[in-house]
Write a protein that holds these residues in place. Structure first.
Motif, PDB file in Angstrom:
ATOM      1  N   THR A  12       0.853  -1.188   0.000  1.00 41.62           N
ATOM      2  CA  THR A  12       0.000   0.000   0.000  1.00 41.62           C
ATOM      3  C   THR A  12       0.890   1.239   0.000  1.00 41.62           C
ATOM      4  OG1 THR A  12      -0.111  -0.034   2.408  1.00 41.62           O
ATOM      5  CG2 THR A  12      -1.879  -1.168   1.214  1.00 41.62           C
ATOM      6  N   GLY A  13       0.296   2.379  -0.288  1.00 41.07           N
ATOM      7  CA  GLY A  13       1.023   3.641  -0.246  1.00 41.07           C
ATOM      8  C   GLY A  13       2.000   3.839  -1.391  1.00 41.07           C
ATOM      9  N   LEU A  14       1.775   3.168  -2.510  1.00 31.84           N
ATOM     10  CA  LEU A  14       2.686   3.276  -3.655  1.00 31.84           C
ATOM     11  C   LEU A  14       2.460   4.561  -4.433  1.00 31.84           C
ATOM     12  CD1 LEU A  14       2.392  -0.357  -5.048  1.00 31.84           C
ATOM     13  CD2 LEU A  14       4.282   0.607  -3.731  1.00 31.84           C
ATOM     14  N   ASP A  15       3.496   4.999  -5.096  1.00 24.88           N
ATOM     15  CA  ASP A  15       3.411   6.138  -6.009  1.00 24.88           C
ATOM     16  C   ASP A  15       2.348   5.837  -7.059  1.00 24.88           C
ATOM     17  OD1 ASP A  15       4.188   7.660  -8.547  1.00 24.88           O
ATOM     18  OD2 ASP A  15       5.586   8.521  -7.097  1.00 24.88           O
ATOM     19  N   ARG A  16       1.569   6.826  -7.436  1.00 25.63           N
ATOM     20  CA  ARG A  16       0.463   6.674  -8.382  1.00 25.63           C
ATOM     21  C   ARG A  16       0.919   6.070  -9.713  1.00 25.63           C
ATOM     22  NH1 ARG A  16      -4.461   5.766  -7.597  1.00 25.63           N
ATOM     23  NH2 ARG A  16      -4.696   4.749  -9.564  1.00 25.63           N
ATOM     24  N   ARG A  17       2.155   6.354 -10.145  1.00 25.47           N
ATOM     25  CA  ARG A  17       2.616   5.850 -11.450  1.00 25.47           C
ATOM     26  C   ARG A  17       2.630   4.329 -11.486  1.00 25.47           C
ATOM     27  NH1 ARG A  17       9.084   5.911 -11.955  1.00 25.47           N
ATOM     28  NH2 ARG A  17       9.530   5.463  -9.796  1.00 25.47           N
ATOM     29  N   TRP A  18       2.934   3.678 -10.346  1.00 18.00           N
ATOM     30  CA  TRP A  18       2.963   2.219 -10.312  1.00 18.00           C
ATOM     31  C   TRP A  18       1.544   1.658 -10.370  1.00 18.00           C
ATOM     32  CZ3 TRP A  18       7.503   1.308 -11.734  1.00 18.00           C
ATOM     33  CH2 TRP A  18       8.610   1.967 -11.196  1.00 18.00           C
ATOM     34  N   LEU A  19       0.628   2.293  -9.673  1.00 22.70           N
ATOM     35  CA  LEU A  19      -0.766   1.863  -9.705  1.00 22.70           C
ATOM     36  C   LEU A  19      -1.361   2.061 -11.094  1.00 22.70           C
ATOM     37  CD1 LEU A  19      -1.876   3.337  -6.264  1.00 22.70           C
ATOM     38  CD2 LEU A  19      -1.308   0.948  -6.794  1.00 22.70           C
ATOM     39  N   ASP A  20      -1.013   3.177 -11.729  1.00 22.27           N
ATOM     40  CA  ASP A  20      -1.494   3.434 -13.091  1.00 22.27           C
ATOM     41  C   ASP A  20      -0.940   2.414 -14.086  1.00 22.27           C
ATOM     42  OD1 ASP A  20      -2.935   5.606 -12.146  1.00 22.27           O
ATOM     43  OD2 ASP A  20      -1.470   7.106 -12.847  1.00 22.27           O
ATOM     44  N   LEU A  21       0.329   2.042 -13.915  1.00 24.97           N
ATOM     45  CA  LEU A  21       0.928   1.024 -14.778  1.00 24.97           C
ATOM     46  C   LEU A  21       0.180  -0.301 -14.626  1.00 24.97           C
ATOM     47  CD1 LEU A  21       3.188  -0.075 -16.657  1.00 24.97           C
ATOM     48  CD2 LEU A  21       4.532  -0.518 -14.572  1.00 24.97           C
ATOM     49  N   ALA A  22      -0.100  -0.687 -13.393  1.00 22.79           N
ATOM     50  CA  ALA A  22      -0.810  -1.944 -13.140  1.00 22.79           C
ATOM     51  C   ALA A  22      -2.217  -1.901 -13.717  1.00 22.79           C
ATOM     52  CB  ALA A  22      -0.848  -2.220 -11.635  1.00 22.79           C
ATOM     53  N   ASP A  23      -2.930  -0.802 -13.494  1.00 21.81           N
ATOM     54  CA  ASP A  23      -4.286  -0.653 -14.019  1.00 21.81           C
ATOM     55  C   ASP A  23      -4.289  -0.743 -15.545  1.00 21.81           C
ATOM     56  OD1 ASP A  23      -7.197   0.271 -13.643  1.00 21.81           O
ATOM     57  OD2 ASP A  23      -6.386   1.811 -14.977  1.00 21.81           O
ATOM     58  N   ALA A  24      -3.382  -0.023 -16.177  1.00 19.62           N
ATOM     59  CA  ALA A  24      -3.303  -0.028 -17.642  1.00 19.62           C
ATOM     60  C   ALA A  24      -2.931  -1.415 -18.171  1.00 19.62           C
ATOM     61  CB  ALA A  24      -2.300   1.021 -18.121  1.00 19.62           C
ATOM     62  N   THR A  25      -2.096  -2.127 -17.445  1.00 13.70           N
ATOM     63  CA  THR A  25      -1.729  -3.485 -17.851  1.00 13.70           C
ATOM     64  C   THR A  25      -2.946  -4.404 -17.793  1.00 13.70           C
ATOM     65  OG1 THR A  25       0.540  -3.151 -17.078  1.00 13.70           O
ATOM     66  CG2 THR A  25      -0.177  -5.428 -17.390  1.00 13.70           C
ATOM     67  N   GLY A  26      -3.711  -4.301 -16.722  1.00 16.29           N
ATOM     68  CA  GLY A  26      -4.935  -5.092 -16.611  1.00 16.29           C
ATOM     69  C   GLY A  26      -5.917  -4.794 -17.730  1.00 16.29           C
ATOM     70  N   LYS A  27      -6.085  -3.522 -18.044  1.00  9.01           N
ATOM     71  CA  LYS A  27      -7.006  -3.130 -19.122  1.00  9.01           C
ATOM     72  C   LYS A  27      -6.511  -3.626 -20.479  1.00  9.01           C
ATOM     73  CE  LYS A  27      -9.036   0.787 -16.750  1.00  9.01           C
ATOM     74  NZ  LYS A  27      -8.931   2.201 -16.441  1.00  9.01           N
ATOM     75  N   ALA A  28      -5.212  -3.542 -20.712  1.00 10.71           N
ATOM     76  CA  ALA A  28      -4.646  -4.008 -21.987  1.00 10.71           C
ATOM     77  C   ALA A  28      -4.785  -5.522 -22.132  1.00 10.71           C
ATOM     78  CB  ALA A  28      -3.177  -3.590 -22.096  1.00 10.71           C
ATOM     79  N   LEU A  29      -4.597  -6.226 -21.039  1.00 15.06           N
ATOM     80  CA  LEU A  29      -4.783  -7.681 -21.041  1.00 15.06           C
ATOM     81  C   LEU A  29      -6.242  -8.003 -21.394  1.00 15.06           C
ATOM     82  CD1 LEU A  29      -3.209 -10.068 -18.608  1.00 15.06           C
ATOM     83  CD2 LEU A  29      -5.676 -10.074 -18.675  1.00 15.06           C
ATOM     84  N   ALA A  30      -7.176  -7.293 -20.788  1.00 16.23           N
ATOM     85  CA  ALA A  30      -8.599  -7.500 -21.064  1.00 16.23           C
ATOM     86  C   ALA A  30      -8.937  -7.200 -22.518  1.00 16.23           C
ATOM     87  CB  ALA A  30      -9.444  -6.621 -20.136  1.00 16.23           C
TER      88      ALA A  30
END
Length: 181
Positions: A12-30
């Motif tokens: 928890t408490g990660l920089d937003r850029r890492w969360l955005d990378l993960a979110d975008a990766t999930g969306k791209a996979l979908a």
């Protein structure tokens, strides 16, 4: 259906850029119609990748140990949440259920998962693609060190593909799996 195991930070408490990378990766996979296989947590990058995958319509499978269910806040929104006894079982289950692996930035747990799939690939126990998704050079020091390590064979290094963008990472998997979008 193609299933992609994704290893990443569950902190928890990660920089937003890492969360955005993960979110975008999930969306791209979908967007490719692929299933997500994750560590089963709903926080940090692990939660963001699962949320992104679901937002894009992907099926999600989480694999979590009994001891981490409460600690990491289990992803109860997963289409399938598998609870196993220990970390070894978790990694084995993720390897079995995945056709390929994408490794995002993460800590010791992520490195453990990376080295597990890498070692088992090097031993010929599976031939599944392994991609480090590293847009910011997070893994550059590790890869440089491994390239010079006297006990790491060049053919072992070739088991891992390093890519700087989400599309390049998923394209590399598609090529290796001969998956047509």
């Amino acid at each position: 259906m193609t299933a992609i195991g994704i290893f990443c930070a569950s902190s928890t408490g990660l920089d937003r850029r890492w969360l955005d990378l993960a979110d975008a990766t999930g969306k791209a996979l979908a967007a490719r119609g692929w299933t997500l296989v994750s560590g089963g947590g709903r926080v940090g990058m692990m939660g963001a990748v699962a949320d992104g995958a679901r937002a894009g319509g992907a099926q999600t499978v989480g694999v979590m140990t009994e001891s981490l269910v409460a600690k990491e806040s289990a992803d109860t929104k997963a289409d399938e949440l598998i609870v196993v006894a220990d970390m070894g079982s978790r990694k084995n289950q993720m390897i079995e259920r995945s056709d390929a692996f994408v490794v995002l930035p993460g800590g010791l747990g992520t490195l453990d998962e990376l080295f597990e799939v890498w070692t088992t690939a090097g031993l010929g126990l599976h031939h599944k693609p392994i991609v480090l998704l590293d847009p910011d050079g997070f893994y550059d020091g590790l890869m440089s060190w491994l390239a010079k390590a006297p006990f790491v064979r060049p053919e072992a290094l070739e088991k891992v593909i390093l890519e700087r963008s989400i599309d390049a990472a998923l394209d590399a998997i598609a090529r290796r799996l001969s998956v047509v979008r």
